[in-house]
Design a protein around this motif. Structure first.
Motif, mmCIF file in Angstrom:
data_model
loop_
_atom_site.group_PDB
_atom_site.id
_atom_site.type_symbol
_atom_site.label_atom_id
_atom_site.label_comp_id
_atom_site.label_asym_id
_atom_site.label_seq_id
_atom_site.Cartn_x
_atom_site.Cartn_y
_atom_site.Cartn_z
ATOM 1 N N UNK A 237 0.872 -1.172 0.000
ATOM 2 C CA UNK A 237 0.000 0.000 0.000
ATOM 3 C C UNK A 237 0.908 1.222 0.000
ATOM 4 N N UNK A 238 0.838 2.009 -1.049
ATOM 5 C CA UNK A 238 1.580 3.270 -1.056
ATOM 6 C C UNK A 238 0.570 4.359 -0.766
ATOM 7 N N UNK A 239 0.016 4.978 -1.785
ATOM 8 C CA UNK A 239 -1.085 5.907 -1.539
ATOM 9 C C UNK A 239 -2.411 5.179 -1.585
ATOM 10 N N UNK B 98 -6.786 8.096 -1.530
ATOM 11 C CA UNK B 98 -6.290 8.619 -2.801
ATOM 12 C C UNK B 98 -6.097 7.432 -3.732
ATOM 13 N N UNK C 144 4.309 10.656 0.002
ATOM 14 C CA UNK C 144 4.168 9.443 -0.794
ATOM 15 C C UNK C 144 3.608 8.282 -0.001
ATOM 16 N N UNK C 145 2.973 8.553 1.117
ATOM 17 C CA UNK C 145 2.459 7.473 1.939
ATOM 18 C C UNK C 145 0.952 7.532 2.028
ATOM 19 N N UNK C 146 0.373 6.540 2.727
ATOM 20 C CA UNK C 146 -1.067 6.451 2.905
ATOM 21 C C UNK C 146 -1.596 7.742 3.500
ATOM 22 N N UNK C 147 -2.748 8.208 3.052
ATOM 23 C CA UNK C 147 -3.292 9.522 3.426
ATOM 24 C C UNK C 147 -3.305 9.871 4.901
#
Lengths: 346, 162
Positions: free
Chosen positions: A314-316, B110, B142-145
């Motif tokens: 999982x990145x974004x 996102x 660049x990571x999870x919201x």
């Protein structure tokens, strides 16, 4: 200075063929996606679910939610003998985030995967590999174990090492989703008897849509089609003008209109074999009504594994879903989408 | 866009890389006064203001759509061209005040696909709140919201204290 317009990569695989073609890969792709949490269906020119489809939608297998399962219990000898060695058991840690927490999955072929952060991996003291999707430094490691392998048989050295690691050095405990086993609940007793658990039936919801504009599938590019499909599922209007302040989203051209359409959704821990049955029934239905249908299957965003047992991250976004557009003449378009932290679907 | 073609009689496979032109963001606006409501037009205007504050007139000209908006929960689904995602996201992060009251945008999801913004892997009713705030990691876009949501809340919290 960093280029602000750059984004992480994503992939969309588009396959076109016919169900009657021996080389068609629909079944293979469905079988390889082990952890599915939602199936949605769109049937144009249909006001209510036909009885045979309704029956299939409501007959998806139930699943169990086990609260605070000590992970070492997955190595219980009785559980291995009665369920894992026979295959067909799917398990996934619940409410664990793949980029932050320790996540566990159990695939029907007996592969147990532990996706661990660095500290947990070092505590466990078992061999593993760095994650393919480490950000800047190695912060995540993946331990993959084949429980059906002879070296992981109860009593063997590797088995005892992993068991001891999970029992004493890294006593992982997490909520766990477990599929219903063909052998019945008795084969899952070794896990169910030690923790609080509840059985759940996948949730089915059906709604009718009226005056729906839809694009001509053959003339629409895949991204526009998926955008339109997502908009329909989310209840987003596609009837905007180009000078609208709020939204300029429109239905892709060329388009046509239908008076009614059916949108159905099943959510839960869904098994590939149930999805295969649904596809079979849909094909029969489409032969009768001479129309088309779209089936979209979403994988868990936080599963350690995606297609074909490949690592998932999982990145974004943790998207890993596929959309199957079927026609009455047995032709299909299959779109498989993955995010930045996924390998290309096979 | 790179495409790999594999055509064999009646079977065709094409791999499209970075071909999706848009990103979709599910955002939630949290206001100091919970009873305050904004219309969709006011929300879009507010976001454009944020873009202008951070990125100037060029930023304010960034085209984005409010695809869906729930006035009760102040949750919106936005669509933006992929090249403008970072500008939009950073503007939302640093929007800390609306009509003299503290506010924060929580970026919930996102994705390059609309599907993923109206889908969650939280199956059961008692599941955790998806927009849980993480109060660390300031700079990693660049990571999870939720990481960026943490930045938004911290900015408004500082303003509350001052």
């Amino acid at each position: 200075m960093q280029d602000l317009s750059r984004c992480p990569r994503n992939l969309l695989v588009c396959e076109r063929s016919s169900f009657q073609n021996q080389k068609n890969r629909v079944s293979a792709q469905v079988e390889q996606m082990h952890f599915n949490y939602k199936v949605s269906l769109l049937l144009p020119d249909c006001s209510s679910a036909p009885s045979h489809l309704d029956k299939v939608l409501k007959s998806f297998s139930s699943f169990y939610l086990i609260k605070k399962l000590p992970i070492y219990k997955l190595l219980n000898e009785d559980f291995l003998r009665s369920a894992v060695y026979n295959g067909s058991v799917y398990g996934l840690s619940y409410q664990t985030h793949i980029d932050e927490d320790n996540c566990i999955s159990l695939m029907p072929n007996g592969i147990l995967t532990l996706s661990l952060d660095k500290d947990s991996f070092e505590l466990l003291g078992f061999e593993g590999k760095p994650s393919k999707f480490n950000h800047r430094r190695r912060s995540r490691f993946v331990v993959t174990v084949n429980l059906t392998d002879s070296c992981m048989a109860p009593g063997e050295r590797r088995y005892l090492r992993l068991l001891e690691g999970l029992k004493s050095r890294l006593p992982l405990q997490t909520d766990f989703l477990l599929s219903h086993h063909p052998g019945g609940g008795a084969s899952l007793d070794p896990l169910l008897s030690c923790c609080d658990w509840s059985e759940h039936q996948p949730e089915v919801s059906v709604r009718s849509l009226t005056n729906l504009s839809f694009p001509v599938p053959e003339s629409c590019d895949p991204h526009s089609f998926l955008q339109w499909l997502g908009a329909v599922e989310a209840g987003i209007s596609c009837e905007n003008s180009s000078n609208s302040f709020l939204s300029t989203l429109i239905c892709p051209e060329p388009k046509t209109q239908t008076d009614c359409a059916l949108s159905a959704c099943v959510s839960g821990m869904l098994l590939p074999q149930d999805i295969q049955r649904l596809i079979g029934q849909l094909r029969c239905h489409l032969e009768q009504v001479r129309s088309w249908a779209v089936l979209t299957v979403h994988g868990f965003a936080d599963s350690p594994m995606s297609w074909g047992g490949r690592e998932h991250g999982f990145l974004r976004g943790g998207e890993n879903f596929y959309s199957l557009l079927m026609s009455h003449d047995h032709t299909y378009q299959l779109h498989l989408a993955v995010g930045a932290h996924d390998a290309c679907p096979p | 866009m790179k495409a790999a073609n594999k055509e064999d009689e009646s079977f065709q496979r094409v791999v499209l890389k970075n071909a999706s032109p848009h990103h979709y963001m599910k955002v939630h606006l949290e206001l100091e006064d919970n009873s305050k409501r904004l219309s969709a037009v006011e929300l879009k205007h507010f976001i454009i203001t944020g873009l202008k504050n951070l990125h100037g007139e060029v930023g304010a000209a960034l085209n984005f759509d409010v695809l869906k908006y729930d006035e009760e929960t102040l949750t919106a689904l936005l669509r933006v061209h992929s090249s403008g995602l970072v500008k939009l996201w950073s503007s939302l992060t640093l929007l800390g005040s609306y009509q003299n009251q503290s506010c924060a945008f929580r970026v919930l999801q996102v994705s390059r696909h609309v599907f993923c913004n109206y889908s969650q892997s939280e199956l059961l009713v008692e599941s955790a709140n998806y927009c849980e705030i993480r109060l660390f990691c300031f700079s990693d876009v660049n990571k999870r919201p939720p990481f960026l949501s943490g930045v938004s809340v911290l900015v408004s919290a500082d303003r509350k204290q001052s």
